[in-house]
Design a protein around this motif. Structure first.
Motif, mmCIF file in Angstrom:
data_model
loop_
_atom_site.group_PDB
_atom_site.id
_atom_site.type_symbol
_atom_site.label_atom_id
_atom_site.label_comp_id
_atom_site.label_asym_id
_atom_site.label_seq_id
_atom_site.Cartn_x
_atom_site.Cartn_y
_atom_site.Cartn_z
ATOM 1 N N ASP A 68 0.871 -1.176 0.000
ATOM 2 C CA ASP A 68 0.000 0.000 0.000
ATOM 3 C C ASP A 68 0.911 1.230 0.000
ATOM 4 O OD1 ASP A 68 0.773 0.631 2.689
ATOM 5 O OD2 ASP A 68 -0.866 -0.578 3.482
ATOM 6 N N SER A 69 0.327 2.404 -0.204
ATOM 7 C CA SER A 69 1.163 3.602 -0.387
ATOM 8 C C SER A 69 1.985 3.941 0.851
ATOM 9 C CB SER A 69 0.320 4.795 -0.833
ATOM 10 O OG SER A 69 -0.653 5.091 0.123
ATOM 11 N N GLU A 70 1.481 3.682 2.051
ATOM 12 C CA GLU A 70 2.244 3.999 3.260
ATOM 13 C C GLU A 70 3.448 3.064 3.413
ATOM 14 O OE1 GLU A 70 3.843 5.680 6.550
ATOM 15 O OE2 GLU A 70 2.458 6.529 5.098
ATOM 16 N N ARG A 128 5.946 4.160 0.885
ATOM 17 C CA ARG A 128 6.637 5.383 1.303
ATOM 18 C C ARG A 128 7.786 5.049 2.250
ATOM 19 N NH1 ARG A 128 7.397 8.379 5.314
ATOM 20 N NH2 ARG A 128 5.940 7.285 6.675
ATOM 21 N N GLY A 134 3.307 1.810 -10.324
ATOM 22 C CA GLY A 134 2.002 2.285 -9.902
ATOM 23 C C GLY A 134 0.973 1.649 -10.822
ATOM 24 N N VAL A 178 2.182 -0.924 -6.437
ATOM 25 C CA VAL A 178 1.206 -0.243 -5.585
ATOM 26 C C VAL A 178 0.013 0.160 -6.445
ATOM 27 C CG1 VAL A 178 2.341 2.010 -5.871
ATOM 28 C CG2 VAL A 178 0.858 1.614 -3.881
ATOM 29 N N PHE A 194 -3.377 2.399 -7.316
ATOM 30 C CA PHE A 194 -3.917 3.732 -7.062
ATOM 31 C C PHE A 194 -5.249 3.874 -7.782
ATOM 32 C CE2 PHE A 194 -1.350 4.241 -10.847
ATOM 33 C CZ PHE A 194 -2.048 5.136 -11.648
ATOM 34 N N PRO A 217 -1.181 9.003 -11.273
ATOM 35 C CA PRO A 217 -0.509 8.690 -10.010
ATOM 36 C C PRO A 217 0.123 9.914 -9.338
ATOM 37 C CG PRO A 217 0.947 8.188 -11.814
ATOM 38 C CD PRO A 217 -0.359 8.658 -12.435
ATOM 39 N N LEU A 270 0.431 9.798 -5.584
ATOM 40 C CA LEU A 270 1.350 8.715 -5.234
ATOM 41 C C LEU A 270 2.798 9.157 -5.452
ATOM 42 C CD1 LEU A 270 1.728 5.766 -4.395
ATOM 43 C CD2 LEU A 270 1.366 5.130 -6.788
ATOM 44 N N THR A 278 3.895 11.349 -2.752
ATOM 45 C CA THR A 278 4.165 10.605 -1.523
ATOM 46 C C THR A 278 5.510 9.896 -1.560
ATOM 47 O OG1 THR A 278 1.797 10.244 -1.140
ATOM 48 C CG2 THR A 278 3.313 8.727 -0.038
ATOM 49 N N ILE A 279 5.821 9.215 -2.674
ATOM 50 C CA ILE A 279 7.026 8.377 -2.678
ATOM 51 C C ILE A 279 8.279 9.083 -3.187
ATOM 52 C CG2 ILE A 279 5.687 6.257 -2.801
ATOM 53 C CD1 ILE A 279 6.510 6.018 -5.745
#
Length: 166
Positions: free
Chosen positions: A13-15, A18, A62, A99, A101, A106, A109, A112-113
């Protein structure tokens, strides 16, 4: 871990992604990011992703969720659901992480990353690529890769439909 568990462990997942990116950056790994639907994986996808992987140490994909694919491609797509597509893409040896989205692009996303290198096919102009501004602002690179001619999921879909017409 068995092979399926190894493949599944690449889907984040995105967290979690990250956090992984923070670790990779700490280890001076160059994070490459690209995105797409990857609905029916074909030779064009493999060549594109292999070339993207060669640009850095870590390749993050993504993957458009089913909801996102429907927004972009219409109600008949995706052909394969997001779980299937995630597993197929994650099974590629040179893919580090996948990941999902939900948005059409994206952009959030990427924000975030914070990848070092952003990649799309050469059918995109750099300034049209979602997140190019984020990557360039941090001193990263935006690369376009020449696409393998004659391969597309839409073309495969049309061929299947033609083969099954009476």
């Amino acid at each position: 871990m068995n092979k399926l568990e190894i493949i599944s462990s690449k889907i984040l997942d995105s967290e979690h992604l990250r956090r992984a990116c923070v670790r990779w950056n700490f280890k001076n790994k160059k994070v490459v990011f690209t995105n797409g639907c990857f609905d029916i994986l074909h030779l064009g996808h493999i060549e594109y992703l292999a070339k993207a992987a060669e640009l850095g140490n870590v390749l993050v994909i993504g993957l458009n969720s089913d909801k996102s694919v429907k927004m972009i491609k219409g109600e008949t797509r995706p052909i394969n659901d997001e779980h299937s597509r995630s597993m197929v893409v994650a099974s590629l040896e040179f893919v580090t992480a996948v990941v999902l989205f939900d948005e059409m692009t994206p952009y959030e996303l990427i924000k975030t990353i914070q990848p070092d290198i952003l990649v799309k096919g050469n059918d995109w102009k750099v300034e049209e690529i979602a997140g190019y501004d984020i990557v360039q602002a941090k001193g990263g690179r935006v690369e376009t890769i020449e696409l393998t001619q004659g391969y597309s999921t839409t073309r495969i879909e049309q061929k299947i439909i033609q083969l099954h017409r009476p």
